[in-house]
Design an enzyme around this catalytic site. Sequence first.
Site, PDB file in Angstrom:
ATOM      1  N   ASP A 119      80.623  19.009 -44.357  1.00 43.80           N
ATOM      2  CA  ASP A 119      79.997  20.200 -43.831  1.00 43.80           C
ATOM      3  C   ASP A 119      80.912  20.659 -42.689  1.00 43.80           C
ATOM      4  O   ASP A 119      81.778  19.909 -42.241  1.00 43.80           O
ATOM      5  CB  ASP A 119      78.591  19.845 -43.317  1.00 43.80           C
ATOM      6  N   MET A 120      80.737  21.885 -42.204  1.00 42.36           N
ATOM      7  CA  MET A 120      81.625  22.361 -41.150  1.00 42.36           C
ATOM      8  C   MET A 120      80.948  22.349 -39.772  1.00 42.36           C
ATOM      9  O   MET A 120      81.248  21.502 -38.939  1.00 42.36           O
ATOM     10  CB  MET A 120      82.132  23.773 -41.480  1.00 42.36           C
ATOM     11  N   ASP A 121      80.031  23.280 -39.540  1.00 39.36           N
ATOM     12  CA  ASP A 121      79.407  23.411 -38.217  1.00 39.36           C
ATOM     13  C   ASP A 121      78.548  22.189 -37.901  1.00 39.36           C
ATOM     14  O   ASP A 121      77.638  21.849 -38.649  1.00 39.36           O
ATOM     15  CB  ASP A 121      78.540  24.677 -38.154  1.00 39.36           C
TER      16      ASP A 121
ATOM     17  N   ASP B 293      75.453  16.909 -40.885  1.00 38.42           N
ATOM     18  CA  ASP B 293      74.728  16.693 -39.630  1.00 38.42           C
ATOM     19  C   ASP B 293      73.269  17.142 -39.695  1.00 38.42           C
ATOM     20  O   ASP B 293      72.541  16.972 -38.728  1.00 38.42           O
ATOM     21  CB  ASP B 293      75.427  17.412 -38.472  1.00 38.42           C
TER      22      ASP B 293
END
Length: 194
Positions: free
Chosen positions: A13-15, A169
């Site tokens: 995932d990124m953010d 997250d």
Amino acid sequence: MIDLSAYQGIIFDMDGTLIDSMGSHLQAWQKACEAYGYPFDYDYMYSLGGIPTVKTIEMLNEKFGLDHDPLVVAKDKHQFWIDLQHHPLVIDETVAVLEKYHGVLPMGVGTGADREHAIDHLTDTNLINKIGALVTASDVSKGKPNPETFLKVAALLGVEPSQCVVFEDTQIGYQAAKSAGMDCIMVKDGKIQL
């Protein structure tokens, strides 16, 4: 350092997982909520991390009985975020994993951010050239917790979903990974949870 040699592909995932941008996004969400009359609840908004912006606004409309145009609110939320002039920082523990396996295992990013935003963040943090696939909210018809995002990354990497591990997250991202038939390692407050 975590051993991922049992896998054939890694998806991040990124953010909030690779890039520490959740704080600035939550600030922008607070401004958008205030502007459009949605009660702002930090924990609730954090729990929606990974859901595409337009879908989040549809959920807020439903939750609070409002009928704002999701595209208009999304545009304003994006502008509030730009106005913060946030410069993204990497999350050291997950980026260390990316660095360790760069060139060893195929890696991709599956994010609820739109494509332009994702490319900007990954370019600003010098991560864009270290991934082999990028799937964003702009590339799927159903965002997380639907598994489409992660399944598309696996397909682009040429790796069977069952051979991929996801770093996430949020619980929504965790659900998406599990629905895709992938193992999932959680990242909380910048730390990999083992």
